[in-house]
Design a protein around this motif. Structure first.
Motif, short mmCIF file in Angstrom:
data_model
loop_
_atom_site.label_atom_id
_atom_site.label_comp_id
_atom_site.label_asym_id
_atom_site.label_seq_id
_atom_site.Cartn_x
_atom_site.Cartn_y
_atom_site.Cartn_z
N PRO A 1 -8.90 44.50 17.85
CA PRO A 1 -7.72 44.12 17.04
C PRO A 1 -7.84 42.74 16.41
CG PRO A 1 -7.25 43.98 19.40
CD PRO A 1 -8.58 44.63 19.28
N ARG A 2 -8.62 41.87 17.01
CA ARG A 2 -8.71 40.50 16.47
C ARG A 2 -9.45 40.47 15.12
NH1 ARG A 2 -7.73 36.56 20.69
NH2 ARG A 2 -6.36 37.72 22.09
N THR A 3 -10.32 41.44 14.88
CA THR A 3 -11.17 41.36 13.69
C THR A 3 -10.99 42.51 12.69
OG1 THR A 3 -12.92 42.48 14.94
CG2 THR A 3 -13.00 40.08 14.90
N THR A 4 -10.35 43.58 13.11
CA THR A 4 -10.34 44.79 12.27
C THR A 4 -9.68 44.58 10.91
OG1 THR A 4 -10.41 46.23 14.17
CG2 THR A 4 -9.57 47.19 12.14
N VAL A 5 -8.42 44.11 10.89
CA VAL A 5 -7.74 44.03 9.59
C VAL A 5 -8.35 42.96 8.69
CG1 VAL A 5 -5.55 45.14 10.18
CG2 VAL A 5 -5.80 42.68 10.56
N GLY A 6 -8.84 41.87 9.29
CA GLY A 6 -9.49 40.83 8.48
C GLY A 6 -10.75 41.37 7.81
N THR A 7 -11.54 42.12 8.57
CA THR A 7 -12.78 42.68 8.01
C THR A 7 -12.47 43.73 6.95
OG1 THR A 7 -13.82 42.34 10.16
CG2 THR A 7 -14.97 43.81 8.63
N LEU A 8 -11.49 44.57 7.23
CA LEU A 8 -11.13 45.62 6.27
C LEU A 8 -10.59 45.00 4.97
CD1 LEU A 8 -10.81 48.64 5.65
CD2 LEU A 8 -8.67 48.63 6.95
N ALA A 9 -9.76 43.96 5.10
CA ALA A 9 -9.22 43.30 3.90
C ALA A 9 -10.33 42.64 3.10
CB ALA A 9 -8.17 42.26 4.31
N GLY A 10 -11.26 41.99 3.79
CA GLY A 10 -12.38 41.33 3.10
C GLY A 10 -13.25 42.34 2.36
N TRP A 11 -13.53 43.45 3.02
CA TRP A 11 -14.35 44.50 2.39
C TRP A 11 -13.64 45.08 1.17
CZ3 TRP A 11 -13.11 49.74 1.88
CH2 TRP A 11 -14.15 50.55 1.38
N LEU B 1 0.31 48.98 -5.74
CA LEU B 1 0.51 47.65 -5.14
C LEU B 1 0.99 47.85 -3.71
CD1 LEU B 1 0.63 44.51 -5.69
CD2 LEU B 1 3.09 44.85 -5.81
N VAL B 2 0.33 47.18 -2.77
CA VAL B 2 0.71 47.26 -1.36
C VAL B 2 1.19 45.89 -0.91
CG1 VAL B 2 -0.12 47.67 0.99
CG2 VAL B 2 -0.93 49.12 -0.89
N VAL B 3 2.34 45.85 -0.27
CA VAL B 3 2.86 44.59 0.28
C VAL B 3 2.59 44.58 1.77
CG1 VAL B 3 4.89 43.13 0.58
CG2 VAL B 3 4.67 44.55 -1.48
N GLY B 4 1.79 43.61 2.25
CA GLY B 4 1.48 43.49 3.68
C GLY B 4 0.06 43.92 3.97
N ALA B 5 -0.72 43.00 4.55
CA ALA B 5 -2.13 43.30 4.88
C ALA B 5 -2.34 43.54 6.37
CB ALA B 5 -3.04 42.18 4.38
N GLY B 6 -1.32 44.11 7.02
CA GLY B 6 -1.52 44.65 8.38
C GLY B 6 -2.19 46.01 8.25
N ALA C 1 -17.50 52.49 9.38
CA ALA C 1 -18.87 52.54 8.86
C ALA C 1 -18.99 51.82 7.52
CB ALA C 1 -19.31 54.00 8.73
N LYS C 2 -17.99 52.03 6.64
CA LYS C 2 -18.06 51.43 5.30
C LYS C 2 -17.80 49.92 5.33
CE LYS C 2 -16.32 55.30 2.53
NZ LYS C 2 -15.03 55.87 2.17
N ALA C 3 -16.75 49.53 6.02
CA ALA C 3 -16.31 48.13 5.96
C ALA C 3 -17.00 47.26 7.02
CB ALA C 3 -14.79 48.07 6.15
N GLY C 4 -17.53 47.90 8.05
CA GLY C 4 -18.30 47.16 9.04
C GLY C 4 -17.48 46.58 10.18
N PHE C 5 -16.28 47.12 10.42
CA PHE C 5 -15.57 46.65 11.62
C PHE C 5 -15.94 47.52 12.82
CE2 PHE C 5 -12.36 49.33 9.44
CZ PHE C 5 -12.05 50.24 10.46
N TRP C 6 -15.81 46.93 14.00
CA TRP C 6 -16.22 47.56 15.26
C TRP C 6 -15.23 48.68 15.62
CZ3 TRP C 6 -14.12 47.93 20.26
CH2 TRP C 6 -15.00 48.14 21.30
N ALA C 7 -15.74 49.87 15.87
CA ALA C 7 -14.90 50.97 16.35
C ALA C 7 -15.77 51.87 17.21
CB ALA C 7 -14.32 51.77 15.18
#
Ligand code: FAD
Length: 387
Positions: free
Chosen positions: A144-154, A7-12, A74-80
């Motif tokens: 930074p605006r999209t990375t954690v949202g995309t990773l969490a969604g994936w 269990l992880v607390v915090g989606a940063g 590559a897996k989650a599809g966020f820009w890097a």
């Protein structure tokens, strides 16, 4: 009662890096996040994995995380992008420090550049006042605006993983069979291992630990603006004040001369704790910053004179009269003079993790990997002792 391996607390980024790597190792994972989407430090920063300018253990963590950034992009599809970073030198002292930095690193990692090459990397033709610079090859950039949202969604779409927003952790204890138990605003969870990754809000849950580690909130002023003449600037751009802040520079022979020089020429920059730097989002917008001020609780107000000092310094690097902001915001991260990272077992199978310096994006995946390896090693030892 909901049950999960981890269990992880915090989606940063710190929580998600732990969750993503735990899931990749075959464990079931649940992330809980108190907000409806993460809006903490991980979306307010430059998106700069500032790998090359780290020193010692932090450098090792930054390098260890690099491959994971690229892998999960590559897996989650966020820009890097493997952008590297450009340090712009305006004086001979700055350039000398960059030469020393280059000499201290493996061949090809830090390349000292002449002024023409710096201008080319900046995409600017008429940049006056640039004496040279250095290119730091290993650095990465994400949006930074999209990375954690995309990773969490994936992550939420993967079998054996879930991300529950609007779910706040309220308390921690022991469950059955030595499992950890977490009470939340949406009921209780049990897990074999809990990572509490609440960024700068450690004091809300564990005031004694926060006080002992002397955690303060560092507030930074940031600005977004269109790039002048739609210039494309691939690397993260750092300047002299950046060299005063990152550990890889501060122990080099010319570091104290640089501090004296900046102190004499631009005391206003030191007074606001400036790190004059910028990065470019995929849509071309520049993210410009930043200042640093430290308090236990931060006032929410932005100081206009601080923004002006930072914008003028960036305008000088870009050789433009003015930068016209479209957004301004305050970012906050955890800071401590005790150490740059806090990893503390709060109870059996419950680990508190907070990056208490401004490098959480840079070391997130390396730190998560180290923490997961440490938990696995402890479990292996316990199993051996029990057998
Ligand atoms: C302006 C700025 C610029 C920066 N630039 C860089 C940079 O270029 N490179 C770099 O490496 N680092 C940079 N940093 C630092 C970096 O952003 C942080 O170190 C990192 O984002 C911290 O990540 P985190 O996940 O710990 O915290 P956060 O992103 O703040 O996430 C913590 C999450 O925990 C949630 N939470 C808190 N309490 C609870 C609870 N009780 N229950 C459930 N959820 C909870 C919060 O809602 C939040 O979403 C910068 C920081 C700022 C502010």
């Amino acid at each position: 009662m909901a049950s999960t391996d981890v269990l992880v607390v915090g989606a940063g980024i710190i929580g998600l890096a732990h969750a993503a790597l735990a899931h990749a190792s075959g464990l079931s994972v649940t992330v809980i996040e108190r907000d409806h989407r993460a809006v903490g430090a991980s979306v307010r920063n430059f998106g700069h994995a500032c790998i090359t300018a780290q020193h010692g253990d932090l450098y090792d963590l930054a390098q260890a995380g690099r491959k994971h950034w690229l892998d999960f992009s590559a897996k989650a599809g966020f820009w890097a992008i493997e952008s590297g970073a450009l340090v712009v030198a305006a004086t001979e002292t700055e350039l000398q420090l960059l030469r020393e930095f280059s000499d201290s690193r493996p061949e090809g990692q830090v390349t000292v550049l002449d002024a023409d090459n710096v201008r080319a990397k900046l995409g600017r033709e008429n940049t006056d006042g640039i004496r040279g610079g250095a290119f730091l090859a290993d650095d990465l950039r994400v949006d930074p605006r999209t990375t954690v949202g995309t990773l969490a969604g994936w992550l939420n779409d993967q079998d054996g993983a879930a991300v529950h927003f609007n779910t706040a952790a309220l308390g921690f204890g022991q469950g059955a069979a030595r499992r950890a138990r977490v009470s939340t605003s949406r009921g209780a969870y049990e897990a074999d291992q809990v990572f509490i990754c609440v960024g700068h809000d450690v004091d809300y849950l564990f005031p004694e630990v926060a006080a002992e580690h002397r955690i303060e909130r560092c507030a930074l002023q940031m600005t977004a603006a269109p790039a002048p003449e739609s210039t494309t600037i691939v690397p993260a751009v750092l300047t002299a004040t950046s060299m005063l802040r990152y550990d890889a520079f501060t122990h080099l022979p010319s570091a104290s001369a640089l501090r004296s020089q900046v102190s004499a020429a631009r005391p206003d920059l030191l007074e606001i704790g400036a790190n004059v730097m910028f990065t470019q989002r995929p849509d071309g917008t520049l993210l410009l910053g930043d200042s640093h001020s430290y308090q236990l609780t931060q006032p929410p107000f932005l100081t206009e004179s601080t923004s002006e000092i930072l914008l003028q310094a960036a305008a000088k690097v870009l050789d433009v009269e003015d930068i016209l902001p479209t957004e301004r915001w305050q970012g906050i991260y955890a800071s401590s003079e005790v150490s740059p990272v806090l990893v503390r077992d709060i109870a059996e199978s419950i680990t508190l993790v907070s990056v208490t310096s401004g490098i959480g994006m840079t070391i997130s995946f390396g730190l998560a990997e180290a923490n997961l390896n440490a938990v696995a090693a402890t479990r292996a030892t316990t199993a051996l002792q029990g057998s």
